[in-house]
Structures are given as C-alpha cells and as structure tokens.
Design a protein around this motif. Structure first.
Motif, mmCIF file in Angstrom:
data_model
loop_
_atom_site.group_PDB
_atom_site.id
_atom_site.type_symbol
_atom_site.label_atom_id
_atom_site.label_comp_id
_atom_site.label_asym_id
_atom_site.label_seq_id
_atom_site.Cartn_x
_atom_site.Cartn_y
_atom_site.Cartn_z
ATOM 1 N N HIS A 1 9.358 9.473 0.432
ATOM 2 C CA HIS A 1 8.849 10.769 -0.026
ATOM 3 C C HIS A 1 9.321 10.958 -1.467
ATOM 4 N N THR B 1 14.651 5.565 1.398
ATOM 5 C CA THR B 1 13.975 5.058 2.596
ATOM 6 C C THR B 1 14.699 3.801 3.065
ATOM 7 N N THR C 1 0.858 -1.177 0.000
ATOM 8 C CA THR C 1 0.000 0.000 0.000
ATOM 9 C C THR C 1 0.899 1.232 0.000
ATOM 10 N N PRO C 2 0.354 2.396 -0.308
ATOM 11 C CA PRO C 2 1.179 3.612 -0.254
ATOM 12 C C PRO C 2 1.813 3.835 1.114
ATOM 13 N N GLU C 3 1.119 3.421 2.180
ATOM 14 C CA GLU C 3 1.663 3.602 3.524
ATOM 15 C C GLU C 3 2.704 2.542 3.867
ATOM 16 N N ALA C 4 2.618 1.379 3.258
ATOM 17 C CA ALA C 4 3.570 0.287 3.525
ATOM 18 C C ALA C 4 3.875 -0.423 2.207
ATOM 19 N N PRO C 5 4.633 0.227 1.340
ATOM 20 C CA PRO C 5 4.963 -0.411 0.058
ATOM 21 C C PRO C 5 5.804 -1.668 0.258
ATOM 22 N N THR D 1 8.399 -5.067 3.620
ATOM 23 C CA THR D 1 7.724 -3.784 3.558
ATOM 24 C C THR D 1 8.770 -2.678 3.809
ATOM 25 N N ILE E 1 9.418 1.599 4.718
ATOM 26 C CA ILE E 1 8.859 2.847 5.209
ATOM 27 C C ILE E 1 8.508 3.692 3.976
ATOM 28 N N ALA E 2 7.344 4.268 3.985
ATOM 29 C CA ALA E 2 6.870 5.000 2.810
ATOM 30 C C ALA E 2 7.869 6.088 2.419
#
Length: 243
Positions: free
Chosen positions: A242, A174, A20-24, A237, A239-240
């Motif tokens: 930036h 990240t 997901t965008p929060e946990a790619p 996974t 960390i999202a």
C-alpha cells in the motif's frame, strides 16, 4: 460485446516476464565468498634424458622415468593420483658445412602427481628436484571437485538473495509471496570452448630443477588459502504494498 475463446482450444498465453500491480516482482543477486584451506596439491614433474643416439636417449629416459616413479611410489597413499602426460624424443641438430647433422637426441616425459598430505609434498618436491635432469613445477593448490565447500558457498549465496529480497519488500511495508526463479550467473549462456570450470585459485608456478649434492632438506611449503565464490540471480513476487 461477447468474446469467444480462441478456436481449437488454444491455451492462454504465458504470463508476462515482469510483475504486475497485484503481484509486483523483485529481482536480486545473491553473492557469497568463502576462504578455506586447500585440500589437494598438484605438481608436474619433467624428466629429461640425452644420448648420442635415439636408442641411447630412450634407454636413459626409461631408466630416469622408472627411478622417479619408484621415488613417488615410496609415499604410498599420500599420493592420490599419478599419471604420465607428454612424452617426446627429438634430435638436436648442428651445422656441418652446408648441411645439418644430428648432434644428439633429447628425451622428455612429463608426470603429474596429486597429493593431499602436504608434509609429504614438501619432502617429495625436494627429493625430486635433487634428481639429475628433473624439473618440478608447482605446487598448484586446490579444493576437491566434490568438496562440501562448493555446496556451502552456493547455499550461502541463495540465503543472501532471499535476505536481500526480503529487505526490499520490508522497505515497502510488505513481504515476499513466492519464488519465481533462481539461477546461477550465466546459466542461460553457453560456455565458451576451453573456458575454465570450477572455482579454484591456482598458485603461480614455482620451478625446482635438479642439482647435484647431498640429500635435500624437505621444503617448508605453506598451503595457499582458497577463495571460493558463488553468485545467483533470484526473482520473487511480493504481496502488493500500500503506497
């Protein structure tokens, strides 16, 4: 609008098998290859016999088989395994008028031997091949099934997977957050019947047939290096980042 939880206290659905965008998520493959000296060698010994009758062929085969076992037994602890395989007594037919008749009987027994002392192996192979009606096939070089090399190559493949995933995360500015899954290649697929297990390379068979003469000189056998491979799939996974 007010929503209500599912009736009956049903559990929430499992997370989707992708990021997901929060946990790619990042999926990688780790691979490793090691080259090591073999630890054991196996040879197959085929002892033959021939007689004018079934009993004569069997008696001859019994004597030759005992002689070969005694010879192998002289090497004591150098021979880690000795086992008898296939055995057969079969007639040799010849044409006689319009029919057939038994001309002779042939006997055969196969013996497998496994050695870790390769100096003794060269001497044993020469002495066996010098026996009448005796054939030696091999050697087949291998690592032991419980060799630490197998663990070493698997661990190296895992470290390679982690390093590769970390590099992908660093490229995005990240870092990794958690391990989601790690699995051997094909771990989720059934193994086909008769599929080979293990990671040993086998040396092409050489055949040494018995021949008359004096005491045979020991063969200078050069052990074949073993190539051991391991592959793993890993998912993490991150960390999202930036972007």
């Amino acid at each position: 609008m007010t929503t209500h939880p599912p009736a009956g206290g049903a559990e929430p659905s499992a997370p989707v098998p992708y990021g997901t965008p929060e946990a790619p998520r990042v999926a990688v493959r780790g691979e490793a290859h090691l080259e090591r000296d073999p630890e054991i060698a196996r040879i197959d010994i085929t002892v033959g016999a021939r007689g004018s009758s079934r009993r004569a062929a069997l008696d001859d085969l019994t004597g030759r088989n005992a002689a070969v076992l005694d010879l192998v037994g002289e090497y004591g602890d150098a021979v880690e395994r000795l086992e008898t395989g296939a055995f057969s007594i079969s007639p040799e037919l010849s044409r006689h008028g319009r029919g057939e008749r038994v001309r002779a009987y042939h006997g055969r027994v196969r013996i497998g031997a496994e050695l870790a002392d390769f100096t003794a192996l060269g001497e044993l192979v020469s002495r066996l091949a010098d026996q009448d009606l005796t054939q030696v096939d091999g050697p087949w070089w291998a690592l032991r099934p419980d060799s630490p090399v197998h663990r070493e190559v698997r661990q190296q493949a895992v470290r390679e997977a982690v390093q590769r995933a970390r590099e992908y995360a660093q490229a995005l500015g990240t870092e990794l957050a958690a391990l989601v899954e790690i699995a051997d290649i094909g771990a989720e697929q059934p193994i086909a019947p008769g599929a080979p297990a293990g990671m040993h390379r086998r040396m092409p068979t050489s055949s040494f047939a018995g021949a008359p003469g004096g005491e045979a000189a020991p063969l200078d056998l050069q052990p074949q290096r073993q190539h051991v491979h391991a592959q793993v799939n890993a998912r993490f996974t991150m960390i999202a980042p930036h972007l």
